[in-house]
Design a protein around this motif. Sequence first.
Motif, PDB file in Angstrom:
ATOM      1  N   ALA A   1       3.953   3.097  -6.864  1.00 21.82           N
ATOM      2  CA  ALA A   1       3.888   1.991  -7.842  1.00 21.82           C
ATOM      3  C   ALA A   1       2.876   0.969  -7.357  1.00 21.82           C
ATOM      4  CB  ALA A   1       5.261   1.334  -7.987  1.00 21.82           C
ATOM      5  N   ASP A   2       1.845   0.751  -8.131  1.00 21.81           N
ATOM      6  CA  ASP A   2       0.886  -0.294  -7.778  1.00 21.81           C
ATOM      7  C   ASP A   2       0.788  -1.275  -8.931  1.00 21.81           C
ATOM      8  OD1 ASP A   2      -1.046   0.782  -9.669  1.00 21.81           O
ATOM      9  OD2 ASP A   2      -1.407   2.379  -8.206  1.00 21.81           O
ATOM     10  N   ALA A   3      -0.097  -2.211  -8.818  1.00 17.37           N
ATOM     11  CA  ALA A   3      -0.148  -3.277  -9.819  1.00 17.37           C
ATOM     12  C   ALA A   3      -0.580  -2.755 -11.181  1.00 17.37           C
ATOM     13  CB  ALA A   3      -1.104  -4.367  -9.347  1.00 17.37           C
ATOM     14  N   GLN A   4      -1.433  -1.749 -11.189  1.00 14.81           N
ATOM     15  CA  GLN A   4      -1.972  -1.272 -12.464  1.00 14.81           C
ATOM     16  C   GLN A   4      -1.130  -0.177 -13.108  1.00 14.81           C
ATOM     17  OE1 GLN A   4      -4.139  -1.534  -9.642  1.00 14.81           O
ATOM     18  NE2 GLN A   4      -4.556  -3.594 -10.413  1.00 14.81           N
ATOM     19  N   GLY A   5      -0.414   0.599 -12.293  1.00  9.83           N
ATOM     20  CA  GLY A   5       0.326   1.718 -12.853  1.00  9.83           C
ATOM     21  C   GLY A   5       1.141   2.409 -11.792  1.00  9.83           C
ATOM     22  N   GLY A   6       1.389   3.698 -12.019  1.00  7.72           N
ATOM     23  CA  GLY A   6       2.189   4.450 -11.066  1.00  7.72           C
ATOM     24  C   GLY A   6       1.833   5.922 -11.110  1.00  7.72           C
ATOM     25  N   CYS A   7       2.078   6.621  -9.996  1.00 13.39           N
ATOM     26  CA  CYS A   7       1.802   8.057  -9.909  1.00 13.39           C
ATOM     27  C   CYS A   7       3.089   8.777  -9.547  1.00 13.39           C
ATOM     28  CB  CYS A   7       0.781   8.354  -8.810  1.00 13.39           C
ATOM     29  SG  CYS A   7      -0.845   7.708  -9.146  1.00 13.39           S
ATOM     30  N   ALA A   8       3.215  10.017  -9.990  1.00  9.23           N
ATOM     31  CA  ALA A   8       4.356  10.839  -9.612  1.00  9.23           C
ATOM     32  C   ALA A   8       3.869  12.249  -9.335  1.00  9.23           C
ATOM     33  CB  ALA A   8       5.399  10.851 -10.731  1.00  9.23           C
ATOM     34  N   ALA A   9       4.379  12.830  -8.246  1.00 11.39           N
ATOM     35  CA  ALA A   9       4.065  14.221  -7.901  1.00 11.39           C
ATOM     36  C   ALA A   9       5.357  14.897  -7.486  1.00 11.39           C
ATOM     37  CB  ALA A   9       3.047  14.269  -6.762  1.00 11.39           C
ATOM     38  N   ALA A  10       5.426  16.196  -7.704  1.00 13.25           N
ATOM     39  CA  ALA A  10       6.622  16.953  -7.334  1.00 13.25           C
ATOM     40  C   ALA A  10       6.220  18.122  -6.437  1.00 13.25           C
ATOM     41  CB  ALA A  10       7.337  17.464  -8.581  1.00 13.25           C
TER      42      ALA A  10
ATOM     43  N   GLU B   1      -0.452   4.658 -16.816  1.00 13.47           N
ATOM     44  CA  GLU B   1      -1.207   3.404 -16.841  1.00 13.47           C
ATOM     45  C   GLU B   1      -1.332   2.977 -18.290  1.00 13.47           C
ATOM     46  OE1 GLU B   1      -4.299   3.686 -13.851  1.00 13.47           O
ATOM     47  OE2 GLU B   1      -5.398   2.078 -14.855  1.00 13.47           O
ATOM     48  N   ALA B   2      -1.097   1.737 -18.562  1.00 12.38           N
ATOM     49  CA  ALA B   2      -1.203   1.196 -19.913  1.00 12.38           C
ATOM     50  C   ALA B   2      -0.389   2.024 -20.913  1.00 12.38           C
ATOM     51  CB  ALA B   2      -2.670   1.132 -20.341  1.00 12.38           C
ATOM     52  N   GLY B   3       0.792   2.474 -20.473  1.00 16.38           N
ATOM     53  CA  GLY B   3       1.684   3.168 -21.390  1.00 16.38           C
ATOM     54  C   GLY B   3       1.315   4.601 -21.683  1.00 16.38           C
ATOM     55  N   ALA B   4       0.346   5.164 -20.960  1.00 13.44           N
ATOM     56  CA  ALA B   4      -0.051   6.559 -21.207  1.00 13.44           C
ATOM     57  C   ALA B   4      -0.073   7.333 -19.893  1.00 13.44           C
ATOM     58  CB  ALA B   4      -1.437   6.591 -21.853  1.00 13.44           C
TER      59      ALA B   4
END
Lengths: 326, 185
Positions: free
Chosen positions: A196-205, A233-236
């Motif tokens: 989780a960063d200021a602009q968005g978030g990443c997820a990996a499995a 990011e930005a809802g997408a």
Amino acid sequence: MSGAGVAPACGADSDDEAIAWLVRLRLGTAGPGAEQRLAAWRGADARNEAAWRRLQALQCGLALPADCGLAPDQARAVLRATRGRPLALQGRRLCLAAMAAGVALAVRQSWQAGPAEALAHWTTGPARPGRWTLADGSVLHANANTALALRTEGVAPHLALLRGEIAWLGAARGAVVETPHLRVHTDAPCALLVRADAQGGCAAARDGAARVAPAGRHGATQPLPPGATLRAEAGALHPWDWQGVDPWAFTEGVLSVRQTPLAVFAAELARHHARAIGCDPALAALRVSGTFQLGDLDGALALLARLLPLQVRHGWGGVRLAALEG
Amino acid sequence: MAAGASWGRASQADPAGDELDQWYRAHHRWLAHWLSGKLGCTHQAADVAQDTFVKVLGRWRRDGLPAAFQQPRALLVTVARGLLVDQWRRQDVERACLEALAQLPPEHAPAPEARMAAVQMLCRLHAVLERIAPRAQQVFLLSQVDGLPGREIAQRVGVSLATVERDLAAAWRACLALARDEGWA
């Protein structure tokens, strides 16, 4: 306290009298001849003098240094920011209370995902990753500068990641990880990595599959197959390229990169250490490969300077990776 | 420090030395283990455990043997928790301070020691503010950070000058108490 300009009453505690003098002098209410009366009070008893000196030293320690660069309104803003962070300090207090009591902690947290009951709340500081083994046997790694709240009661564990990065090895089926920008749901036991960063978030499995949705948009859920990474990011959502960074390597205490652009490498190091680490634009595209100890910033920078044609400049506010001179 | 190691700070000249050394040997490993379980990091746990004993020794020397020594592990946990809160507070303040300083143009950037002095001062202010009532916080900041005279503070806060004096005195009493507890210079 007695009225302005009146000497503190004799016989009162020296510390209280010293405070009374200090307050009036600072507020400008000590009245005429205050300096002489203060000198007389200080000379009347050695305890008065000691109390006054103690208070003066304390006052110096609580004054904004003239050369520190911070204006009063900036100092005020810093205090406001740090005192207003419910999960930065107050939440940790609650967590500590729970530690001491050895019981589950119920924390009301208010953020985008809505209120939730949490069993535990952890934060890590710069260059201070954490690792916890949970009651179900899964292992939770929190990278540096991470704040999270974990609820393990109920049907499935729920982790709220407010900032930073986690790797959850052996996350149970049905586990949920939410950040301000995304929501991950495991379909089977697997290893999850969420940032989780200021602009968005990443997820990996890894070792199993999961699903990801942008925050508040369950209809936009996408599958997250093992090995893939999605960024919200930005809802997408869109696929994310780590550019040679092994995102799981922090769980081993290292930053492992392969043909990673120097600018990306510098950003990863900076994130871990909460320091500004920039590089000259001319060097940004240089490629870095290797494994660097995250706990040893100086060592990592020294190794970098041996691997690439650059110099490490330490200055106010951080580190700059600059081109070699000449 | 390895578990089972001696206290290291105690000496024969220290009347509490032998007793504290025994105390350290009896509880250090337990405290480090307890902290490690909570923090998930043995190195950090070792640091905090050591700091905890240093603080306890300081209090012992200053105030003598407190009644709480009868329940040593409870005392150690209490002190360790306080240290962790202080550590986190410092991290928060330091981060916010650096963010604010990062906005300055390079020519106005302070020297590292001035930066650290600012962080320390703000950490202390932060601790003081947590101990006083909201109106006293406002008064204290207007006096200590902005350097305003009493009448202007009274005007801004909307109270009488006598109230400003009372609030400011309460704030300085809190400062003094904190300085004693925390060993501020």
